[in-house]
Write a protein that holds these residues in place. Sequence first.
Motif, PDB file in Angstrom:
ATOM      1  N   LYS A   1       9.872   5.289  15.411  1.00 46.36           N
ATOM      2  CA  LYS A   1       8.579   5.540  16.028  1.00 46.36           C
ATOM      3  C   LYS A   1       8.603   5.059  17.476  1.00 46.36           C
TER       4      LYS A   1
ATOM      5  N   LYS B   1       6.826   3.617  20.760  1.00 49.82           N
ATOM      6  CA  LYS B   1       5.672   2.795  21.107  1.00 49.82           C
ATOM      7  C   LYS B   1       5.308   2.985  22.574  1.00 49.82           C
TER       8      LYS B   1
ATOM      9  N   LEU C   1       2.322   1.831  25.811  1.00 47.02           N
ATOM     10  CA  LEU C   1       1.271   0.956  26.320  1.00 47.02           C
ATOM     11  C   LEU C   1       0.431   1.736  27.311  1.00 47.02           C
TER      12      LEU C   1
ATOM     13  N   ILE D   1       2.869   5.680  18.846  1.00 43.64           N
ATOM     14  CA  ILE D   1       2.138   4.460  18.516  1.00 43.64           C
ATOM     15  C   ILE D   1       1.663   3.787  19.802  1.00 43.64           C
TER      16      ILE D   1
ATOM     17  N   CYS E   1       0.799   0.735  21.031  1.00 45.79           N
ATOM     18  CA  CYS E   1       0.955  -0.624  20.504  1.00 45.79           C
ATOM     19  C   CYS E   1      -0.033  -1.606  21.115  1.00 45.79           C
ATOM     20  N   ALA E   2      -0.533  -1.288  22.319  1.00 40.68           N
ATOM     21  CA  ALA E   2      -1.485  -2.195  22.969  1.00 40.68           C
ATOM     22  C   ALA E   2      -2.074  -1.518  24.195  1.00 40.68           C
TER      23      ALA E   2
ATOM     24  N   HIS F   1       5.732  -6.521  23.020  1.00 42.91           N
ATOM     25  CA  HIS F   1       5.902  -5.344  22.161  1.00 42.91           C
ATOM     26  C   HIS F   1       7.090  -4.469  22.543  1.00 42.91           C
TER      27      HIS F   1
ATOM     28  N   PRO G   1       7.513  -1.747  24.553  1.00 42.46           N
ATOM     29  CA  PRO G   1       7.271  -0.314  24.372  1.00 42.46           C
ATOM     30  C   PRO G   1       8.316   0.527  25.100  1.00 42.46           C
TER      31      PRO G   1
END
Length: 252
Positions: free
Chosen positions: A3, A5, A7, A31, A33-34, A49, A51
């Motif tokens: 997946k 990620k 931001l 995703i 993530c933030a 994270h 990303p």
Amino acid sequence: MKKIKALIADDEEELRKYLKARLSEVWPDLIICAEARNGREAMEVIAKHQPEIIFLDIRMPGLTGMEVARKIAGTCRVVFVTAYDEYAVEAFEKGAVDYLLKPVTRERLEKTVKRLQEQVATPFKPSAEVAEILERILGQKKGPSFLRWVRVQHKDGVRLFPVEEVCYFQAGDKYTRVITKAGESLIRKTIRELLNELDPDQFWQIHRGTIVNAAAIARVGRSLTGRGELRLKDRPEILTVSHRYLHVFKQM
């Protein structure tokens, strides 16, 4: 399959929500993530994270988008988000992964996502030179930054739409009516405040209490009594043009 990620870093909450919602439509497997409200938060989130992609607003408090891009060079792909098309184009040509021009349209986002999906499987190292080029170009920016989004109350939340969708603004007793092709909403900004925030090349005052989007105008004429009348492309009503503003249409 791994997946991916991402931001979203932007100092305006509504724009973060808007971009996140559109991304969920055009890239459901991505995703988020933030989110980050400024450059320093973006750095913290990236470290935490890690990303693969960051949607990075160029102008943010704390650390600017260019400063963040310089610091993270080689760690993830960067999609710059900007309100200035000419800057983004040059940055893209110099090697940035991509850019999104505010207000972000679904069509433009789909192109960006397609490009990212094609590149995500291959090693990529964003160049710090891109951030330096953007910083140099933005430092040469001349002129004001105009209103790009209109925020209106909608049920229990806030609705956000591009200012280009507005046909005209019209003053009311306590609020200003925002008229679009689809309907109308109310905002608390006054006509005077809007005149200071809108691009004068795009939005013209035609009456003490009315500002019209030039792109929405279909025809300008005079009534039997000699007053100015303005017809719109996507609205049935006829707007009155005050005598003092008729000069605006002499070149049309």
